[in-house]
Design a protein around this motif. Structure first.
Motif, PDB file in Angstrom:
ATOM      1  N   ARG A  88     -22.364  27.220   0.144  1.00  0.00           N
ATOM      2  CA  ARG A  88     -21.375  26.581   1.013  1.00  0.00           C
ATOM      3  C   ARG A  88     -20.034  26.531   0.292  1.00  0.00           C
ATOM      4  N   LEU A  89     -18.958  26.794   1.039  1.00  0.00           N
ATOM      5  CA  LEU A  89     -17.621  26.766   0.469  1.00  0.00           C
ATOM      6  C   LEU A  89     -17.065  25.347   0.492  1.00  0.00           C
ATOM      7  N   TYR A  90     -16.638  24.880  -0.664  1.00  0.00           N
ATOM      8  CA  TYR A  90     -15.979  23.579  -0.821  1.00  0.00           C
ATOM      9  C   TYR A  90     -14.712  23.800  -1.635  1.00  0.00           C
ATOM     10  N   TRP A  91     -13.947  22.727  -1.819  1.00  0.00           N
ATOM     11  CA  TRP A  91     -12.666  22.828  -2.499  1.00  0.00           C
ATOM     12  C   TRP A  91     -12.466  21.658  -3.442  1.00  0.00           C
ATOM     13  N   LEU A  92     -12.127  21.978  -4.698  1.00  0.00           N
ATOM     14  CA  LEU A  92     -11.687  20.943  -5.630  1.00  0.00           C
ATOM     15  C   LEU A  92     -10.271  20.564  -5.210  1.00  0.00           C
ATOM     16  N   LEU A  93     -10.011  19.289  -5.154  1.00  0.00           N
ATOM     17  CA  LEU A  93      -8.748  18.781  -4.630  1.00  0.00           C
ATOM     18  C   LEU A  93      -7.891  18.233  -5.758  1.00  0.00           C
ATOM     19  N   ASP A  94      -6.669  18.735  -5.865  1.00  0.00           N
ATOM     20  CA  ASP A  94      -5.720  18.231  -6.847  1.00  0.00           C
ATOM     21  C   ASP A  94      -4.582  17.572  -6.081  1.00  0.00           C
ATOM     22  N   ILE A  95      -4.450  16.249  -6.240  1.00  0.00           N
ATOM     23  CA  ILE A  95      -3.514  15.456  -5.451  1.00  0.00           C
ATOM     24  C   ILE A  95      -2.395  14.940  -6.345  1.00  0.00           C
ATOM     25  N   VAL A  96      -1.212  14.807  -5.759  1.00  0.00           N
ATOM     26  CA  VAL A  96      -0.086  14.230  -6.484  1.00  0.00           C
ATOM     27  C   VAL A  96      -0.421  12.780  -6.851  1.00  0.00           C
ATOM     28  N   ARG A  97      -0.073  12.407  -8.084  1.00  0.00           N
ATOM     29  CA  ARG A  97      -0.319  11.049  -8.563  1.00  0.00           C
ATOM     30  C   ARG A  97       0.942  10.215  -8.374  1.00  0.00           C
ATOM     31  N   LYS A  98       0.750   9.016  -7.869  1.00  0.00           N
ATOM     32  CA  LYS A  98       1.865   8.107  -7.627  1.00  0.00           C
ATOM     33  C   LYS A  98       1.675   6.835  -8.436  1.00  0.00           C
ATOM     34  N   ASN A  99       2.721   6.387  -9.076  1.00  0.00           N
ATOM     35  CA  ASN A  99       2.712   5.106  -9.763  1.00  0.00           C
ATOM     36  C   ASN A  99       3.270   4.085  -8.775  1.00  0.00           C
ATOM     37  N   CYS A 100       2.420   3.605  -7.890  1.00  0.00           N
ATOM     38  CA  CYS A 100       2.880   2.749  -6.792  1.00  0.00           C
ATOM     39  C   CYS A 100       2.123   1.430  -6.717  1.00  0.00           C
ATOM     40  N   ILE A 101       1.437   1.067  -7.781  1.00  0.00           N
ATOM     41  CA  ILE A 101       0.679  -0.176  -7.770  1.00  0.00           C
ATOM     42  C   ILE A 101       1.663  -1.344  -7.824  1.00  0.00           C
ATOM     43  N   SER A 102       1.500  -2.270  -6.916  1.00  0.00           N
ATOM     44  CA  SER A 102       2.362  -3.442  -6.842  1.00  0.00           C
ATOM     45  C   SER A 102       1.955  -4.482  -7.877  1.00  0.00           C
ATOM     46  N   HIS A 103       2.903  -5.334  -8.222  1.00  0.00           N
ATOM     47  CA  HIS A 103       2.599  -6.456  -9.116  1.00  0.00           C
ATOM     48  C   HIS A 103       1.664  -7.472  -8.437  1.00  0.00           C
ATOM     49  N   GLU A 104       1.481  -7.348  -7.111  1.00  0.00           N
ATOM     50  CA  GLU A 104       0.580  -8.238  -6.369  1.00  0.00           C
ATOM     51  C   GLU A 104      -0.886  -7.802  -6.461  1.00  0.00           C
ATOM     52  N   THR A 105      -1.154  -6.640  -7.042  1.00  0.00           N
ATOM     53  CA  THR A 105      -2.532  -6.166  -7.214  1.00  0.00           C
ATOM     54  C   THR A 105      -3.289  -7.141  -8.100  1.00  0.00           C
ATOM     55  N   THR A 106      -4.527  -7.435  -7.708  1.00  0.00           N
ATOM     56  CA  THR A 106      -5.343  -8.354  -8.507  1.00  0.00           C
ATOM     57  C   THR A 106      -6.447  -7.576  -9.211  1.00  0.00           C
ATOM     58  N   PHE A 107      -6.771  -8.024 -10.422  1.00  0.00           N
ATOM     59  CA  PHE A 107      -7.757  -7.355 -11.260  1.00  0.00           C
ATOM     60  C   PHE A 107      -8.907  -8.297 -11.592  1.00  0.00           C
ATOM     61  N   THR A 108     -10.070  -7.727 -11.856  1.00  0.00           N
ATOM     62  CA  THR A 108     -11.211  -8.496 -12.341  1.00  0.00           C
ATOM     63  C   THR A 108     -11.030  -8.682 -13.849  1.00  0.00           C
ATOM     64  N   PRO A 109     -11.780  -9.603 -14.458  1.00  0.00           N
ATOM     65  CA  PRO A 109     -11.647  -9.804 -15.904  1.00  0.00           C
ATOM     66  C   PRO A 109     -11.908  -8.553 -16.745  1.00  0.00           C
ATOM     67  N   ASP A 110     -12.720  -7.624 -16.235  1.00  0.00           N
ATOM     68  CA  ASP A 110     -13.006  -6.416 -17.004  1.00  0.00           C
ATOM     69  C   ASP A 110     -12.010  -5.278 -16.744  1.00  0.00           C
ATOM     70  N   GLY A 111     -10.935  -5.554 -16.012  1.00  0.00           N
ATOM     71  CA  GLY A 111      -9.872  -4.580 -15.822  1.00  0.00           C
ATOM     72  C   GLY A 111      -9.976  -3.720 -14.586  1.00  0.00           C
ATOM     73  N   LEU A 112     -11.008  -3.902 -13.770  1.00  0.00           N
ATOM     74  CA  LEU A 112     -11.128  -3.156 -12.519  1.00  0.00           C
ATOM     75  C   LEU A 112     -10.272  -3.824 -11.448  1.00  0.00           C
ATOM     76  N   ILE A 113      -9.883  -3.064 -10.465  1.00  0.00           N
ATOM     77  CA  ILE A 113      -9.052  -3.613  -9.398  1.00  0.00           C
ATOM     78  C   ILE A 113      -9.915  -4.393  -8.416  1.00  0.00           C
ATOM     79  N   LYS A 114      -9.515  -5.617  -8.186  1.00  0.00           N
ATOM     80  CA  LYS A 114     -10.192  -6.468  -7.209  1.00  0.00           C
ATOM     81  C   LYS A 114      -9.606  -6.197  -5.823  1.00  0.00           C
TER      82      LYS A 114
END
Length: 167
Positions: A88-114
Motif C-alpha cells: 500500500r502506498l503511504y506518505w511520510l509527512l514533513d510539516i512546517v514547524r511553528k513556535n506558536c505556543i501561548s504563555h497560557e498553555t498549561t503543563f503537567t509537573p513532568d513537562g507534558l502539555i496539559k
C-alpha cells in the motif's frame, strides 16, 4: 479561525503496525521513497493517519492536505506485508514547524502539555503545521481542513479543538 490537534485514533485496536527499521525512519537518511514492512493482524485496518513511528498519511489524506498547503513535503513509503504479499502506498509527512505556543498553555509537573493554547498571531495563514515542545509534538489543522477530513471517508484519526490565546 479555529484549530484542532490531529491524532491517530487510539480506540482502533487492530491497525497495521509499521516496523520501524533504522533505514526507513532514520532522520539522517536521505531518500525519495522507502519500502517498509508492516505487520497485519487479523482483520487489520489501514488507517489514513499514523502518529508512530512518524507522521504517515494515506494517499487520500495526502491529496487532501496538498490542496490546502503548498509547502508540505511528502516522501513515498510503500507498506509491504511480506507474509500476505500486499503493498500500500503511504506518505511520510514533513510539516512546517511553528513556535506558536501561548504563555497560557498549561503543563503537567513532568513537562507534558496539559492544555495546549496557541497564539493566533504566530500562526499566520498556515492550514497545517506542527507545534513542538520539549517532550511532545502536535500536528495542527485549521477548521477548513478538519471539515474536509470529516466529509470524506477517512479512517483512524481524531480531532481535538485547540484553545486560542485570549487577547
Amino acid at each position: 479561525m479555529e484549530y484542532f490537534i490531529l491524532r491517530q485514533d487510539q480506540s482502533i485496536t487492530n491497525p497495521i503496525i509499521p516496523l520501524a527499521t533504522s533505514e526507513a525512519f532514520d532522520d539522517d537518511f536521505v531518500y525519495s521513497s522507502v519500502f517498509a514492512e508492516v505487520v497485519e493482524k487479523e482483520n487489520a485496518l489501514y488507517l489514513d493517519y499514523l502518529d508512530k513511528p512518524e507522521r504517515i498519511v494515506s494517499n487520500d489524506m495526502k491529496e487532501l492536505f496538498a490542496k490546502y498547503e503548498d509547502d508540505l513535503d511528502f516522501t513515498a513509503i510503500v507498506f509491504t506485508d511480506v507474509k500476505k504479499g500486499t503493498q500500500r502506498l503511504y506518505w511520510l509527512l514533513d510539516i512546517v514547524r511553528k513556535n506558536c505556543i501561548s504563555h497560557e498553555t498549561t503543563f503537567t509537573p513532568d513537562g507534558l502539555i496539559k492544555e495546549l493554547v496557541i497564539d493566533p498571531k504566530k500562526v499566520e495563514l498556515d492550514c497545517i503545521f506542527q507545534v513542538d515542545t520539549i517532550k511532545e509534538s502536535f500536528t495542527i489543522v485549521n477548521l477548513d481542513v478538519a471539515e474536509s477530513m470529516l466529509r470524506r471517508s477517512l479512517l483512524g484519526f481524531q480531532l481535538q479543538r485547540v484553545r486560542l490565546e485570549r487577547r
